[in-house]
Design an enzyme around this catalytic site. Structure first.
Site, mmCIF file in Angstrom:
data_model
loop_
_atom_site.group_PDB
_atom_site.id
_atom_site.type_symbol
_atom_site.label_atom_id
_atom_site.label_comp_id
_atom_site.label_asym_id
_atom_site.label_seq_id
_atom_site.Cartn_x
_atom_site.Cartn_y
_atom_site.Cartn_z
ATOM 1 C CG HIS A 219 -2.093 0.894 1.217
ATOM 2 N ND1 HIS A 219 -2.318 2.032 2.275
ATOM 3 C CD2 HIS A 219 -3.221 0.962 0.439
ATOM 4 C CE1 HIS A 219 -3.387 2.563 2.018
ATOM 5 N NE2 HIS A 219 -3.946 2.135 0.752
ATOM 6 C CE LYS A 221 -1.215 4.816 -1.536
ATOM 7 N NZ LYS A 221 -1.935 4.227 -0.373
ATOM 8 C CG ASP A 226 18.428 12.718 -9.574
ATOM 9 O OD1 ASP A 226 18.332 11.816 -10.181
ATOM 10 O OD2 ASP A 226 18.220 13.969 -10.260
ATOM 11 C CG HIS A 395 -7.450 8.282 0.336
ATOM 12 N ND1 HIS A 395 -6.368 8.042 -0.199
ATOM 13 C CD2 HIS A 395 -8.209 6.864 0.485
ATOM 14 C CE1 HIS A 395 -6.016 6.988 -0.176
ATOM 15 N NE2 HIS A 395 -7.330 6.075 0.112
ATOM 16 C CE LYS A 397 -3.805 6.739 3.023
ATOM 17 N NZ LYS A 397 -5.311 6.371 2.948
ATOM 18 C CG ASP A 402 0.772 16.158 23.337
ATOM 19 O OD1 ASP A 402 -0.560 16.437 23.516
ATOM 20 O OD2 ASP A 402 1.297 15.562 24.217
#
Length: 477
Positions: A219, A221, A226, A395, A397, A402
């Site tokens: 999952h 991404k 470079d 979508h 996450k 704090d």
């Protein structure tokens, strides 16, 4: 009688098959019990196997087996991928940051790096514009990994940009999840390979590996360009992040562009996955030279997966919740917490911590929406503030603790991300970055409706029933 006349040993064969069948059931139950996992889960699987033996064996083969602690790359080779430059020592962190960083380092075998800069993208257009600019500026290599790469306008534009870089002599390697991108015509990736791009599916599901691999999804991404620019977050390559879905509005997500020493950790994440597929190491050109310092942020990259010894992101999130003293803000598209995480959130709220949870009103899965809804009442009763994002599919996450800690990446707040998926998250230790992410969260609140317990209780009985049924499937959704 007729069967006995045709095959005189039919009853013997039947008895043998029945004995083998029973031994298989008993053997599977013994394996489940010997793993000493969560007793609730073990009892559930044992019950399914006893009541529905054939279906139970099939379900267990796909969703029940425990593959944790099966390393995908030898530890010695992993260490060779980790330059020591830019690592943070405990004395440069403050208070509970030390314990958080130590835990992540122990679990994921990755240090915390100082001297990084971060750009935050909350819309697909700006993120992919930046990514395209960095791709066009690449001179050495491009490593790119996405769960989903659609063959739509955005996917085709990315493919064309990568093909052009190959023609310029830039090395391009691409990983996509075989199931996540299963609906994409194979000709799309075949064309990339013909043009010189090393494009490979992660954990390709075949007939012989169907049961072993179907429930494991990569999952992550991650993009590394470079060795100096890295991307990590929640956005896949799809038009819905830019032009919207069938409901109109573009998906709301969070993605980071990182420069500085922490990029080496993103490279390592990609390199481990590449090694698993191709069995060759991708060493950085700066194994002895530190990536340049570009800012003040301390960043730690946690790559977690079902083959690791420890459930890395689960423990990181559990500790982050437990150490919250003032505030805890969470954004997630799917809220399917384990009992421990749910209890931790409730304890935080009951202790006076300002706990806020933001979830989407509309998701891409009705079952997941109902399953998430089954946890709402327990949260509201404990004083957790729940906000439903109205504008589009949320979508993002993100967890903000704090004033000094943020984590964001590909991990959802659900069983699948914590137990079955290969995920990658950035942990950022910074007051300034924390303030920035809080301001984004507060801005998102203005596009939300806050749930009130008295209103929530007035849901239809049919809705409540569907939520209860969907909750039973939560561990495997």
């Amino acid at each position: 009688m007729v069967l006995a006349e045709i095959f005189p040993y039919a009853h013997v064969l039947y008895n043998v098959l029945m004995v083998l069948y029973v031994l298989t059931i008993v053997g599977t139950i013994v394996v489940i019990l010997s793993e000493n996992r969560n007793p609730v889960k073990s009892l559930a699987w044992a019950t399914v196997l006893i009541l529905m033996p054939l279906a139970g064996i099939i379900l267990y083969a796909f969703f029940g087996r425990n593959f944790r602690n099966r390393k995908r790359i030898p530890r010695k080779r992993w260490r060779k991928l980790h330059p020591g430059h830019g690592r943070v020592h405990d004395d440069s962190l403050k208070g509970d940051q030390v314990l958080q960083a130590r835990l992540a380092s122990t679990l994921a075998e990755t240090p915390c790096y100082e001297g990084n800069s971060i750009d935050v993208y909350t819309d697909g257009q700006s993120k992919f514009d930046a990514l395209m600019r960095d791709i066009q500026a690449a001179t050495s290599f491009i490593y790119i990994q996405y769960y989903i790469i659609e063959n739509d306008n955005l996917g085709k534009a990315l493919a064309q940009a990568l093909v052009e870089k190959v023609k310029q002599g830039v090395s391009v390697r691409l990983i996509y999840d075989h199931v996540g991108s299963y609906s994409i015509n194979s000709a799309f990736f075949s064309r990339l390979r013909k043009e010189g791009i090393e494009a490979h599916p992660f954990l390709k599901v075949t007939f012989t590996t169907f049961a072993a691999r179907l429930n494991w999804r990569n999952h992550r991404k991650v993009v590394v360009i470079d060795g100096t620019v890295g991307y990590v977050g929640g956005m896949n390559v799809a038009d819905r992040y830019v032009t919207g879905d069938k409901h109109g509005a573009p998906w709301r997500d969070t993605h980071l562009r990182i420069t500085g020493p922490a990029v080496v950790a993103l490279h390592n994440s990609f390199a481990v996955d590449w090694y698993y597929m191709k069995r060759n190491l991708l060493t950085l050109p700066y194994n002895t030279v530190a990536p340049p310092v570009t800012g003040d942020y301390k960043v730690q990259i946690v790559a977690s997966g079902p083959t690791d010894k420890w459930n890395s992101m689960y423990y990181v999130v559990l500790q982050a919740i437990a150490r919250a003293k003032k505030s805890l803000y969470i954004q997630t598209p799917y809220f399917l917490p384990s009992e421990s995480l749910l209890n931790a959130l409730q304890v935080a709220a009951l202790s006076g911590v300002d706990v806020r949870l933001m979830i989407p009103r509309r998701t891409d899965s009705a079952v997941l929406r109902y399953a998430s809804g089954s946890y709402i009442k327990e949260c509201l009763l404990a004083g957790i503030k729940i906000y439903v994002y109205d504008d589009a599919m949320l979508h993002s996450k993100v967890i903000i603790v704090d004033d000094d800690f943020v984590t964001t990446g590909s991990s959802n707040f659900d069983f699948r991300s914590f137990e079955h998926n290969f995920e990658c998250n950035a942990l950022v230790y910074s007051n300034e970055f924390n303030r920035h992410m809080k301001s984004i969260f507060i801005d998102d609140q203005h596009r939300c409706t806050r749930l009130i317990l008295s209103h929530w209780r007035r849901r239809r009985i049919t809705t409540k029933a569907m939520e209860s049924v969907a909750r039973l499937l939560a561990p495997i959704l």
